[in-house]
Design an enzyme around this catalytic site. Structure first.
Site, PDB file in Angstrom:
ATOM      1  N   ALA A 111       0.857  -1.270  -0.110  1.00  0.00           N
ATOM      2  CA  ALA A 111      -0.081   0.068  -0.084  1.00  0.00           C
ATOM      3  C   ALA A 111       0.729   1.350  -0.053  1.00  0.00           C
ATOM      4  O   ALA A 111       0.197   2.306  -0.546  1.00  0.00           O
ATOM      5  CB  ALA A 111      -1.152   0.072   1.337  1.00  0.00           C
ATOM      6  N   ALA A 112       1.980   1.372   0.610  1.00  0.00           N
ATOM      7  CA  ALA A 112       2.809   2.542   0.554  1.00  0.00           C
ATOM      8  C   ALA A 112       3.320   3.263  -0.682  1.00  0.00           C
ATOM      9  O   ALA A 112       3.472   2.351  -1.481  1.00  0.00           O
ATOM     10  CB  ALA A 112       3.909   2.385   1.368  1.00  0.00           C
ATOM     11  N   ARG A 143       8.255   2.783   5.046  1.00  0.00           N
ATOM     12  CA  ARG A 143       7.002   3.214   4.118  1.00  0.00           C
ATOM     13  C   ARG A 143       5.643   2.987   4.749  1.00  0.00           C
ATOM     14  O   ARG A 143       4.832   3.696   4.433  1.00  0.00           O
ATOM     15  CB  ARG A 143       7.338   2.353   3.210  1.00  0.00           C
ATOM     16  CG  ARG A 143       8.310   2.732   2.230  1.00  0.00           C
ATOM     17  CD  ARG A 143       8.685   1.534   0.917  1.00  0.00           C
ATOM     18  NE  ARG A 143       7.498   1.237   0.150  1.00  0.00           N
ATOM     19  CZ  ARG A 143       7.075   2.104  -0.925  1.00  0.00           C
ATOM     20  NH1 ARG A 143       7.962   3.032  -1.509  1.00  0.00           N
ATOM     21  NH2 ARG A 143       6.113   1.641  -1.596  1.00  0.00           N
ATOM     22  N   ASP A 191      -0.969  -3.808  -5.908  1.00  0.00           N
ATOM     23  CA  ASP A 191      -0.224  -2.763  -6.603  1.00  0.00           C
ATOM     24  C   ASP A 191       1.090  -3.519  -6.362  1.00  0.00           C
ATOM     25  O   ASP A 191       1.972  -2.838  -5.720  1.00  0.00           O
ATOM     26  CB  ASP A 191      -0.506  -1.507  -6.205  1.00  0.00           C
ATOM     27  CG  ASP A 191       0.335  -0.555  -7.094  1.00  0.00           C
ATOM     28  OD1 ASP A 191       0.285  -0.713  -8.632  1.00  0.00           O
ATOM     29  OD2 ASP A 191       0.965   0.469  -6.643  1.00  0.00           O
ATOM     30  N   CYS A 239       3.500  -1.031 -12.607  1.00  0.00           N
ATOM     31  CA  CYS A 239       3.995   0.293 -13.402  1.00  0.00           C
ATOM     32  C   CYS A 239       5.067   0.028 -14.159  1.00  0.00           C
ATOM     33  O   CYS A 239       6.023   0.543 -14.199  1.00  0.00           O
ATOM     34  CB  CYS A 239       4.247   1.589 -12.466  1.00  0.00           C
ATOM     35  SG  CYS A 239       5.564   1.213 -11.408  1.00  0.00           S
TER      36      CYS A 239
END
Length: 507
Positions: free
Chosen positions: A111-112, A139, A179, A232
Protein backbone atom coordinates in the site's frame (compact mmCIF):
# COMPACT_ATOMS: atom_id res chain seq x y z
CA UNK A 1 17.14 14.27 -22.71
CA UNK A 2 16.27 10.98 -21.01
CA UNK A 3 18.73 8.18 -21.82
CA UNK A 4 17.06 4.78 -21.65
CA UNK A 5 18.94 1.46 -21.25
CA UNK A 6 19.75 -0.18 -24.57
CA UNK A 7 18.55 -3.61 -23.40
CA UNK A 8 15.24 -2.04 -22.45
CA UNK A 9 14.91 -0.29 -25.81
CA UNK A 10 15.67 -3.49 -27.70
CA UNK A 11 12.92 -5.35 -25.89
CA UNK A 12 10.44 -2.51 -26.40
CA UNK A 13 11.18 -2.47 -30.15
CA UNK A 14 10.21 -6.14 -30.24
CA UNK A 15 7.09 -5.53 -28.16
CA UNK A 16 5.77 -2.46 -29.96
CA UNK A 17 6.88 -2.84 -33.57
CA UNK A 18 5.53 0.11 -35.58
CA UNK A 19 4.52 1.95 -32.39
CA UNK A 20 8.04 2.01 -31.00
CA UNK A 21 8.99 5.40 -32.48
CA UNK A 22 5.95 7.09 -30.93
CA UNK A 23 6.69 5.37 -27.63
CA UNK A 24 10.31 6.55 -27.67
CA UNK A 25 9.37 10.11 -28.59
CA UNK A 26 6.97 10.29 -25.64
CA UNK A 27 9.96 10.23 -23.29
CA UNK A 28 11.13 13.54 -24.67
CA UNK A 29 7.73 15.19 -24.14
CA UNK A 30 6.83 16.89 -20.83
CA UNK A 31 4.78 14.68 -18.56
CA UNK A 32 1.49 15.69 -16.92
CA UNK A 33 1.08 15.81 -13.15
CA UNK A 34 -2.20 15.02 -11.46
CA UNK A 35 -4.16 15.26 -8.25
CA UNK A 36 -7.09 13.25 -6.97
CA UNK A 37 -9.83 14.88 -4.91
CA UNK A 38 -10.64 13.30 -1.54
CA UNK A 39 -14.35 12.53 -1.81
CA UNK A 40 -14.54 12.07 1.97
CA UNK A 41 -14.15 15.84 2.16
CA UNK A 42 -15.01 17.34 -1.21
CA UNK A 43 -17.19 16.65 -4.22
CA UNK A 44 -14.90 16.54 -7.29
CA UNK A 45 -16.93 19.11 -9.25
CA UNK A 46 -16.60 21.58 -6.37
CA UNK A 47 -12.81 21.46 -6.22
CA UNK A 48 -12.13 24.14 -8.88
CA UNK A 49 -14.25 26.59 -6.87
CA UNK A 50 -12.02 26.39 -3.81
CA UNK A 51 -8.71 26.10 -5.69
CA UNK A 52 -8.98 28.50 -8.63
CA UNK A 53 -6.97 27.47 -11.67
CA UNK A 54 -7.21 26.15 -15.19
CA UNK A 55 -8.29 22.66 -14.14
CA UNK A 56 -8.63 19.94 -16.77
CA UNK A 57 -10.38 16.75 -15.62
CA UNK A 58 -8.57 13.45 -16.07
CA UNK A 59 -11.14 11.79 -18.33
CA UNK A 60 -10.75 8.21 -17.15
CA UNK A 61 -10.88 8.98 -13.38
CA UNK A 62 -14.00 10.70 -12.03
CA UNK A 63 -12.22 12.64 -9.26
CA UNK A 64 -8.89 13.38 -10.95
CA UNK A 65 -7.50 16.60 -12.41
CA UNK A 66 -4.36 17.44 -14.34
CA UNK A 67 -2.37 20.01 -12.36
CA UNK A 68 -1.91 23.24 -14.35
CA UNK A 69 1.69 23.84 -15.33
CA UNK A 70 3.56 25.89 -12.76
CA UNK A 71 1.11 25.33 -9.89
CA UNK A 72 2.80 24.08 -6.71
CA UNK A 73 -0.14 22.26 -5.18
CA UNK A 74 2.01 20.61 -2.51
CA UNK A 75 2.36 24.05 -0.92
CA UNK A 76 -1.40 24.60 -0.82
CA UNK A 77 -3.00 24.56 2.66
CA UNK A 78 -5.72 22.39 1.09
CA UNK A 79 -3.07 19.69 0.70
CA UNK A 80 -2.36 19.95 4.44
CA UNK A 81 -6.12 19.63 5.01
CA UNK A 82 -6.26 16.33 3.09
CA UNK A 83 -8.57 17.71 0.40
CA UNK A 84 -6.54 16.11 -2.39
CA UNK A 85 -3.68 13.72 -3.05
CA UNK A 86 -0.93 14.40 -5.59
CA UNK A 87 -0.77 11.34 -7.81
CA UNK A 88 0.45 10.41 -11.27
CA UNK A 89 -2.65 10.17 -13.54
CA UNK A 90 -2.18 6.54 -14.65
CA UNK A 91 -1.59 5.45 -11.05
CA UNK A 92 -5.11 6.61 -10.17
CA UNK A 93 -6.62 3.96 -12.44
CA UNK A 94 -6.36 0.71 -10.41
CA UNK A 95 -8.30 1.95 -7.37
CA UNK A 96 -10.88 3.59 -9.65
CA UNK A 97 -11.62 0.24 -11.34
CA UNK A 98 -11.92 -1.91 -8.20
CA UNK A 99 -15.51 -0.76 -7.51
CA UNK A 100 -15.22 -0.54 -3.72
CA UNK A 101 -18.51 0.14 -1.93
CA UNK A 102 -19.22 1.43 1.62
CA UNK A 103 -19.30 -1.33 4.23
CA UNK A 104 -16.90 -3.73 2.50
CA UNK A 105 -13.72 -5.30 3.84
CA UNK A 106 -10.86 -4.13 1.64
CA UNK A 107 -7.15 -5.00 1.59
CA UNK A 108 -4.42 -2.92 -0.03
CA UNK A 109 -1.60 -5.43 0.17
CA UNK A 110 1.36 -3.34 -1.06
CA UNK A 111 0.00 0.00 0.00
CA UNK A 112 2.75 2.57 0.68
CA UNK A 113 2.93 5.48 0.26
CA UNK A 114 -0.87 5.50 0.18
CA UNK A 115 -2.03 6.90 -3.16
CA UNK A 116 -4.31 3.97 -3.79
CA UNK A 117 -5.18 3.34 -0.12
CA UNK A 118 -6.48 6.87 0.37
CA UNK A 119 -8.81 6.42 -2.60
CA UNK A 120 -10.05 3.07 -1.30
CA UNK A 121 -10.69 4.63 2.12
CA UNK A 122 -12.61 7.48 0.51
CA UNK A 123 -14.77 5.03 -1.43
CA UNK A 124 -15.64 3.22 1.79
CA UNK A 125 -17.12 6.54 2.98
CA UNK A 126 -16.30 5.74 6.60
CA UNK A 127 -18.07 2.37 6.54
CA UNK A 128 -16.39 -1.02 6.48
CA UNK A 129 -12.71 -1.72 6.99
CA UNK A 130 -9.53 -0.96 5.07
CA UNK A 131 -6.45 -3.01 5.88
CA UNK A 132 -3.45 -1.19 4.38
CA UNK A 133 -0.17 -3.10 4.50
CA UNK A 134 3.42 -2.54 3.55
CA UNK A 135 6.35 -4.82 4.27
CA UNK A 136 8.64 -1.82 4.91
CA UNK A 137 8.22 -0.22 8.32
CA UNK A 138 9.43 3.18 7.12
CA UNK A 139 7.06 3.13 4.16
CA UNK A 140 4.20 1.94 6.38
CA UNK A 141 4.70 5.04 8.55
CA UNK A 142 4.32 7.26 5.48
CA UNK A 143 1.23 5.25 4.55
CA UNK A 144 -0.32 5.86 7.96
CA UNK A 145 0.38 9.58 7.75
CA UNK A 146 -1.40 9.86 4.39
CA UNK A 147 -4.43 7.88 5.56
CA UNK A 148 -4.70 10.06 8.68
CA UNK A 149 -4.33 13.18 6.56
CA UNK A 150 -7.28 12.03 4.47
CA UNK A 151 -9.48 11.62 7.55
CA UNK A 152 -9.62 7.82 7.43
CA UNK A 153 -10.71 6.21 10.69
CA UNK A 154 -11.82 2.70 9.73
CA UNK A 155 -8.30 1.43 9.10
CA UNK A 156 -5.80 -1.19 10.16
CA UNK A 157 -2.28 -0.26 9.01
CA UNK A 158 0.02 -3.26 9.14
CA UNK A 159 3.70 -3.95 8.54
CA UNK A 160 3.71 -7.61 7.60
CA UNK A 161 4.56 -10.15 4.92
CA UNK A 162 1.64 -11.28 2.73
CA UNK A 163 2.02 -14.81 4.10
CA UNK A 164 1.63 -13.67 7.70
CA UNK A 165 -1.47 -11.67 6.80
CA UNK A 166 -2.95 -14.67 4.98
CA UNK A 167 -2.67 -16.73 8.16
CA UNK A 168 -5.08 -14.32 9.85
CA UNK A 169 -7.33 -13.11 7.02
CA UNK A 170 -8.06 -16.24 4.99
CA UNK A 171 -11.27 -15.74 2.95
CA UNK A 172 -11.89 -12.42 4.72
CA UNK A 173 -11.87 -9.62 2.14
CA UNK A 174 -14.46 -8.50 -0.38
CA UNK A 175 -11.87 -6.58 -2.40
CA UNK A 176 -8.09 -6.85 -2.63
CA UNK A 177 -5.72 -4.48 -4.41
CA UNK A 178 -2.25 -5.76 -5.29
CA UNK A 179 -0.18 -2.90 -6.69
CA UNK A 180 2.78 -5.21 -6.95
CA UNK A 181 6.44 -4.31 -6.54
CA UNK A 182 7.89 -4.32 -10.03
CA UNK A 183 10.82 -3.29 -12.21
CA UNK A 184 9.30 0.19 -12.54
CA UNK A 185 9.80 0.63 -16.28
CA UNK A 186 6.66 2.74 -16.53
CA UNK A 187 8.15 5.32 -14.17
CA UNK A 188 11.31 6.09 -16.15
CA UNK A 189 9.96 9.45 -17.32
CA UNK A 190 8.58 10.40 -13.91
CA UNK A 191 11.70 9.47 -11.95
CA UNK A 192 14.93 9.09 -13.90
CA UNK A 193 16.60 7.58 -10.83
CA UNK A 194 14.64 4.39 -11.53
CA UNK A 195 16.54 4.02 -14.80
CA UNK A 196 19.77 3.61 -12.89
CA UNK A 197 18.36 0.65 -10.94
CA UNK A 198 17.08 -1.24 -13.98
CA UNK A 199 18.83 -4.32 -15.33
CA UNK A 200 17.58 -7.02 -17.76
CA UNK A 201 17.30 -9.42 -14.80
CA UNK A 202 14.92 -7.28 -12.75
CA UNK A 203 11.65 -8.38 -14.42
CA UNK A 204 12.35 -12.03 -13.56
CA UNK A 205 13.31 -11.08 -10.00
CA UNK A 206 10.05 -9.19 -9.45
CA UNK A 207 7.92 -11.77 -11.26
CA UNK A 208 8.94 -14.34 -8.65
CA UNK A 209 7.87 -11.96 -5.87
CA UNK A 210 4.59 -11.20 -7.62
CA UNK A 211 3.65 -14.87 -7.72
CA UNK A 212 4.09 -15.23 -3.98
CA UNK A 213 2.18 -12.01 -3.29
CA UNK A 214 -0.76 -12.81 -5.56
CA UNK A 215 -1.04 -16.38 -4.25
CA UNK A 216 -1.51 -15.03 -0.74
CA UNK A 217 -3.92 -12.37 -2.03
CA UNK A 218 -6.13 -15.07 -3.55
CA UNK A 219 -6.11 -16.89 -0.22
CA UNK A 220 -7.41 -13.77 1.57
CA UNK A 221 -10.20 -13.11 -0.94
CA UNK A 222 -13.67 -14.43 -0.14
CA UNK A 223 -15.67 -16.38 -2.69
CA UNK A 224 -17.13 -13.91 -5.12
CA UNK A 225 -14.58 -11.30 -4.08
CA UNK A 226 -12.65 -9.20 -6.57
CA UNK A 227 -8.92 -8.56 -6.88
CA UNK A 228 -7.13 -5.83 -8.83
CA UNK A 229 -3.56 -6.59 -9.87
CA UNK A 230 -1.47 -3.71 -11.16
CA UNK A 231 2.11 -2.79 -11.94
CA UNK A 232 3.93 0.24 -13.32
CA UNK A 233 6.05 -1.72 -15.77
CA UNK A 234 5.91 -2.80 -19.43
CA UNK A 235 7.55 -6.19 -18.88
CA UNK A 236 5.42 -9.08 -20.24
CA UNK A 237 6.94 -11.37 -17.62
CA UNK A 238 5.55 -9.24 -14.77
CA UNK A 239 2.20 -8.53 -16.40
CA UNK A 240 0.54 -11.07 -18.73
CA UNK A 241 3.10 -13.61 -17.49
CA UNK A 242 2.15 -13.22 -13.83
CA UNK A 243 -1.57 -13.25 -14.61
CA UNK A 244 -1.18 -16.37 -16.80
CA UNK A 245 0.53 -18.14 -13.92
CA UNK A 246 -2.15 -16.99 -11.48
CA UNK A 247 -4.99 -18.29 -13.66
CA UNK A 248 -3.24 -21.63 -14.13
CA UNK A 249 -2.55 -22.07 -10.42
CA UNK A 250 -5.95 -20.84 -9.23
CA UNK A 251 -8.69 -21.94 -11.65
CA UNK A 252 -11.28 -20.36 -9.36
CA UNK A 253 -10.02 -16.94 -10.51
CA UNK A 254 -11.51 -15.38 -13.64
CA UNK A 255 -10.49 -12.28 -15.54
CA UNK A 256 -13.12 -9.55 -15.78
CA UNK A 257 -13.77 -6.62 -18.06
CA UNK A 258 -13.03 -3.10 -16.83
CA UNK A 259 -14.69 0.14 -17.74
CA UNK A 260 -12.75 1.28 -20.75
CA UNK A 261 -11.22 4.47 -22.05
CA UNK A 262 -10.18 5.27 -25.61
CA UNK A 263 -6.50 5.34 -24.68
CA UNK A 264 -6.49 1.96 -22.94
CA UNK A 265 -4.81 -0.90 -24.80
CA UNK A 266 -5.74 -4.54 -24.21
CA UNK A 267 -3.38 -7.11 -22.77
CA UNK A 268 -1.53 -9.27 -25.26
CA UNK A 269 -2.17 -13.04 -25.00
CA UNK A 270 1.08 -13.75 -26.84
CA UNK A 271 2.99 -12.12 -23.97
CA UNK A 272 1.42 -14.64 -21.58
CA UNK A 273 0.30 -18.22 -22.06
CA UNK A 274 -1.80 -17.45 -25.13
CA UNK A 275 -5.13 -17.36 -23.27
CA UNK A 276 -7.43 -15.02 -25.27
CA UNK A 277 -8.93 -13.83 -21.99
CA UNK A 278 -5.74 -11.87 -21.32
CA UNK A 279 -7.13 -9.22 -23.66
CA UNK A 280 -9.35 -8.20 -20.73
CA UNK A 281 -6.23 -6.81 -19.04
CA UNK A 282 -5.46 -3.15 -19.63
CA UNK A 283 -2.16 -1.59 -20.65
CA UNK A 284 -1.56 2.14 -20.36
CA UNK A 285 1.14 3.40 -22.73
CA UNK A 286 2.65 6.90 -22.42
CA UNK A 287 2.40 7.49 -26.19
CA UNK A 288 -1.35 6.77 -26.16
CA UNK A 289 -2.40 8.65 -23.03
CA UNK A 290 -1.39 11.57 -20.83
CA UNK A 291 0.02 9.27 -18.21
CA UNK A 292 2.92 6.93 -17.44
CA UNK A 293 3.08 3.19 -18.05
CA UNK A 294 0.71 0.93 -16.16
CA UNK A 295 -0.81 -2.57 -16.33
CA UNK A 296 -4.10 -3.68 -14.76
CA UNK A 297 -5.92 -6.99 -14.41
CA UNK A 298 -9.27 -7.38 -12.63
CA UNK A 299 -10.15 -10.86 -11.38
CA UNK A 300 -13.01 -12.44 -9.48
CA UNK A 301 -12.89 -15.54 -7.31
CA UNK A 302 -15.52 -18.15 -8.20
CA UNK A 303 -17.33 -15.46 -10.17
CA UNK A 304 -21.02 -16.33 -10.60
CA UNK A 305 -21.68 -13.47 -13.03
CA UNK A 306 -18.60 -11.75 -14.44
CA UNK A 307 -20.73 -9.49 -16.65
CA UNK A 308 -22.16 -7.82 -13.55
CA UNK A 309 -18.77 -6.22 -12.94
CA UNK A 310 -18.23 -4.59 -16.32
CA UNK A 311 -18.80 -1.06 -14.99
CA UNK A 312 -16.05 -1.05 -12.41
CA UNK A 313 -16.01 2.75 -12.15
CA UNK A 314 -19.49 2.60 -10.59
CA UNK A 315 -19.21 5.06 -7.71
CA UNK A 316 -22.17 5.97 -5.48
CA UNK A 317 -23.44 9.40 -6.48
CA UNK A 318 -22.80 12.25 -4.05
CA UNK A 319 -25.58 14.64 -3.18
CA UNK A 320 -23.33 17.25 -1.54
CA UNK A 321 -24.15 20.70 -2.86
CA UNK A 322 -21.05 22.22 -1.31
CA UNK A 323 -17.43 21.18 -0.99
CA UNK A 324 -17.42 19.87 2.57
CA UNK A 325 -16.86 16.61 4.42
CA UNK A 326 -19.56 14.06 3.76
CA UNK A 327 -21.99 13.11 6.49
CA UNK A 328 -20.56 9.61 6.72
CA UNK A 329 -17.08 10.98 7.33
CA UNK A 330 -18.36 12.90 10.34
CA UNK A 331 -20.59 10.11 11.60
CA UNK A 332 -17.75 8.03 12.92
CA UNK A 333 -20.02 5.69 14.82
CA UNK A 334 -20.95 4.20 11.47
CA UNK A 335 -17.38 4.11 10.26
CA UNK A 336 -15.97 0.89 11.67
CA UNK A 337 -16.91 -2.57 10.52
CA UNK A 338 -18.38 -4.76 13.23
CA UNK A 339 -18.93 -8.48 13.19
CA UNK A 340 -22.15 -10.04 14.40
CA UNK A 341 -21.03 -10.48 17.98
CA UNK A 342 -23.22 -13.45 18.78
CA UNK A 343 -21.94 -15.48 15.83
CA UNK A 344 -18.30 -14.72 16.63
CA UNK A 345 -18.18 -15.43 20.37
CA UNK A 346 -16.93 -18.99 20.03
CA UNK A 347 -14.33 -18.15 17.40
CA UNK A 348 -12.79 -14.97 18.69
CA UNK A 349 -11.03 -16.22 21.82
CA UNK A 350 -10.22 -13.51 24.32
CA UNK A 351 -12.14 -10.42 23.35
CA UNK A 352 -14.05 -7.48 24.73
CA UNK A 353 -17.19 -5.98 23.17
CA UNK A 354 -16.85 -8.15 20.07
CA UNK A 355 -13.17 -7.33 19.45
CA UNK A 356 -10.09 -9.46 20.04
CA UNK A 357 -7.64 -8.14 22.58
CA UNK A 358 -4.99 -7.54 19.95
CA UNK A 359 -3.31 -4.61 21.65
CA UNK A 360 -1.89 -6.25 24.75
CA UNK A 361 -2.92 -3.70 27.38
CA UNK A 362 -6.25 -2.28 26.24
CA UNK A 363 -9.03 -1.63 28.73
CA UNK A 364 -12.45 -0.07 28.98
CA UNK A 365 -12.79 3.56 30.03
CA UNK A 366 -13.83 4.36 33.59
CA UNK A 367 -16.97 6.30 34.33
CA UNK A 368 -14.92 9.45 34.99
CA UNK A 369 -13.04 9.01 31.72
CA UNK A 370 -16.26 8.50 29.80
CA UNK A 371 -17.58 11.72 31.31
CA UNK A 372 -14.51 13.61 30.08
CA UNK A 373 -14.92 12.13 26.62
CA UNK A 374 -18.62 12.93 26.49
CA UNK A 375 -17.96 16.52 27.54
CA UNK A 376 -15.44 17.09 24.78
CA UNK A 377 -17.43 15.24 22.14
CA UNK A 378 -20.50 17.35 22.86
CA UNK A 379 -18.82 19.97 20.65
CA UNK A 380 -18.61 17.58 17.71
CA UNK A 381 -21.38 16.59 15.33
CA UNK A 382 -20.60 12.91 15.70
CA UNK A 383 -22.31 9.93 17.23
CA UNK A 384 -19.31 8.14 18.70
CA UNK A 385 -20.25 4.96 20.57
CA UNK A 386 -18.59 5.68 23.91
CA UNK A 387 -19.14 2.13 25.12
CA UNK A 388 -16.92 0.82 22.31
CA UNK A 389 -13.91 3.02 23.06
CA UNK A 390 -10.80 1.39 24.46
CA UNK A 391 -7.83 2.74 26.36
CA UNK A 392 -4.23 1.77 25.59
CA UNK A 393 -2.10 3.52 28.17
CA UNK A 394 -3.40 7.09 27.96
CA UNK A 395 -4.54 6.80 24.33
CA UNK A 396 -8.19 6.40 23.35
CA UNK A 397 -9.12 4.36 20.27
CA UNK A 398 -12.22 3.29 18.41
CA UNK A 399 -11.12 0.01 16.86
CA UNK A 400 -12.73 -2.23 14.25
CA UNK A 401 -13.63 -5.84 14.82
CA UNK A 402 -10.93 -8.19 13.55
CA UNK A 403 -10.34 -11.95 13.41
CA UNK A 404 -9.06 -13.51 16.59
CA UNK A 405 -5.54 -14.02 15.24
CA UNK A 406 -5.02 -10.33 14.54
CA UNK A 407 -3.15 -9.87 17.82
CA UNK A 408 -0.21 -11.70 16.20
CA UNK A 409 0.24 -9.00 13.55
CA UNK A 410 2.55 -6.02 13.72
CA UNK A 411 0.41 -2.97 13.12
CA UNK A 412 0.98 0.76 13.31
CA UNK A 413 -2.64 1.75 13.77
CA UNK A 414 -5.84 -0.12 14.55
CA UNK A 415 -8.86 2.11 14.11
CA UNK A 416 -9.25 5.78 14.91
CA UNK A 417 -6.90 7.33 17.48
CA UNK A 418 -9.05 9.94 19.23
CA UNK A 419 -6.60 11.44 21.71
CA UNK A 420 -5.09 11.12 25.19
CA UNK A 421 -6.82 10.97 28.55
CA UNK A 422 -4.83 12.75 31.25
CA UNK A 423 -5.78 12.90 34.94
CA UNK A 424 -8.44 15.55 34.55
CA UNK A 425 -8.70 16.29 30.84
CA UNK A 426 -8.91 14.91 27.31
CA UNK A 427 -6.43 16.07 24.67
CA UNK A 428 -7.67 15.37 21.12
CA UNK A 429 -5.41 13.85 18.46
CA UNK A 430 -4.41 14.99 14.99
CA UNK A 431 -6.06 11.95 13.30
CA UNK A 432 -9.34 12.83 15.03
CA UNK A 433 -9.03 16.44 13.88
CA UNK A 434 -8.71 15.30 10.28
CA UNK A 435 -12.10 13.53 10.44
CA UNK A 436 -13.82 16.81 11.41
CA UNK A 437 -14.54 20.14 9.73
CA UNK A 438 -15.92 23.59 10.49
CA UNK A 439 -19.36 22.07 9.83
CA UNK A 440 -18.92 19.29 12.38
CA UNK A 441 -17.14 20.99 15.31
CA UNK A 442 -18.73 23.91 17.12
CA UNK A 443 -15.59 25.79 18.20
CA UNK A 444 -13.36 26.51 15.19
CA UNK A 445 -10.92 29.08 13.95
CA UNK A 446 -11.79 29.03 10.25
CA UNK A 447 -9.18 30.92 8.22
CA UNK A 448 -9.43 32.21 4.69
CA UNK A 449 -7.04 30.95 1.99
CA UNK A 450 -4.88 34.10 2.07
CA UNK A 451 -4.62 34.46 5.85
CA UNK A 452 -0.92 34.44 6.83
CA UNK A 453 -1.83 32.67 10.05
CA UNK A 454 -2.23 29.46 8.02
CA UNK A 455 1.46 29.52 7.16
CA UNK A 456 2.37 30.24 10.76
CA UNK A 457 0.10 27.52 12.08
CA UNK A 458 1.51 24.88 9.70
CA UNK A 459 5.02 25.91 10.80
CA UNK A 460 4.11 25.19 14.43
CA UNK A 461 3.98 28.80 15.58
CA UNK A 462 1.43 30.28 18.04
CA UNK A 463 -1.03 32.59 16.31
CA UNK A 464 -3.15 35.54 17.51
CA UNK A 465 -6.93 35.22 17.64
CA UNK A 466 -9.21 38.26 17.80
CA UNK A 467 -12.34 38.45 19.96
CA UNK A 468 -15.27 36.80 18.23
CA UNK A 469 -13.25 34.68 15.80
CA UNK A 470 -14.06 31.57 17.81
CA UNK A 471 -17.18 30.47 19.67
CA UNK A 472 -15.49 30.84 23.06
CA UNK A 473 -12.48 32.75 24.37
CA UNK A 474 -10.60 29.74 25.76
CA UNK A 475 -10.08 26.03 25.21
CA UNK A 476 -9.51 23.67 22.32
CA UNK A 477 -10.14 25.02 18.83
CA UNK A 478 -10.28 23.19 15.53
CA UNK A 479 -8.11 25.18 13.12
CA UNK A 480 -9.53 25.12 9.59
CA UNK A 481 -8.86 26.60 6.16
CA UNK A 482 -11.95 27.26 4.06
CA UNK A 483 -13.88 24.95 6.38
CA UNK A 484 -11.43 22.03 6.14
CA UNK A 485 -9.59 20.91 9.25
CA UNK A 486 -5.84 21.42 9.68
CA UNK A 487 -5.49 20.43 13.34
CA UNK A 488 -5.90 21.62 16.93
CA UNK A 489 -4.86 24.62 18.95
CA UNK A 490 -5.60 25.77 22.50
CA UNK A 491 -6.69 29.37 23.00
CA UNK A 492 -5.36 31.26 26.04
CA UNK A 493 -5.52 35.06 26.44
CA UNK A 494 -5.99 35.74 22.74
CA UNK A 495 -3.14 33.46 21.59
CA UNK A 496 -3.66 30.05 20.08
CA UNK A 497 -1.09 27.59 21.42
CA UNK A 498 -0.13 25.45 18.45
CA UNK A 499 -0.88 21.72 18.72
CA UNK A 500 0.03 20.84 15.12
CA UNK A 501 2.23 17.68 15.30
CA UNK A 502 5.95 18.34 15.07
CA UNK A 503 6.38 15.67 12.40
CA UNK A 504 3.78 17.33 10.17
CA UNK A 505 5.09 20.88 10.36
CA UNK A 506 6.38 22.86 7.40
CA UNK A 507 9.65 24.74 7.60
Amino acid sequence: MIRLPEDFLSRMRAQLGDEFDSFYESYQAPRRSGLRVNTLKCAPEQFPRIAPGDWEPIPWVHNGYFVPEGMRMGASPLYAAGVFYLQEPSAMTPASRLNVSPGERVLDLCAAPGGKSTELAARLQGKGLLVANDISNARAKALLRNLELFGSGNILVTNETPGKLAEVFEGYFDKVLVDAPCSGEGMFRKDEAVIGTWTPDRPAFFAAQQKDITANAVKMLREGGVMMYSTCTFSPEENEGTISWLLEQFPQMQLMEMKGYEGFAPGNPEWGNGDPGLRKCVRIWPHRMQGEGHFLALLQKDAPDPEAWQDAENVPERTDSACRPSESAANISQSLYREDRKSKKKKAGKKRNGRPENTGNSSALSRAQLTLMAEFLSQADTDLPLKDLELRGEKVFLSPALPSGAHRLHFLRNGLYLGDLKKDRFEPSQPFAMTLSADTFTDCLDLGPDDDRIRRYLAGEPIPVADGETASATGWKLVCVQGFSLGWGKLVNGTLKNKYPAGWRRN
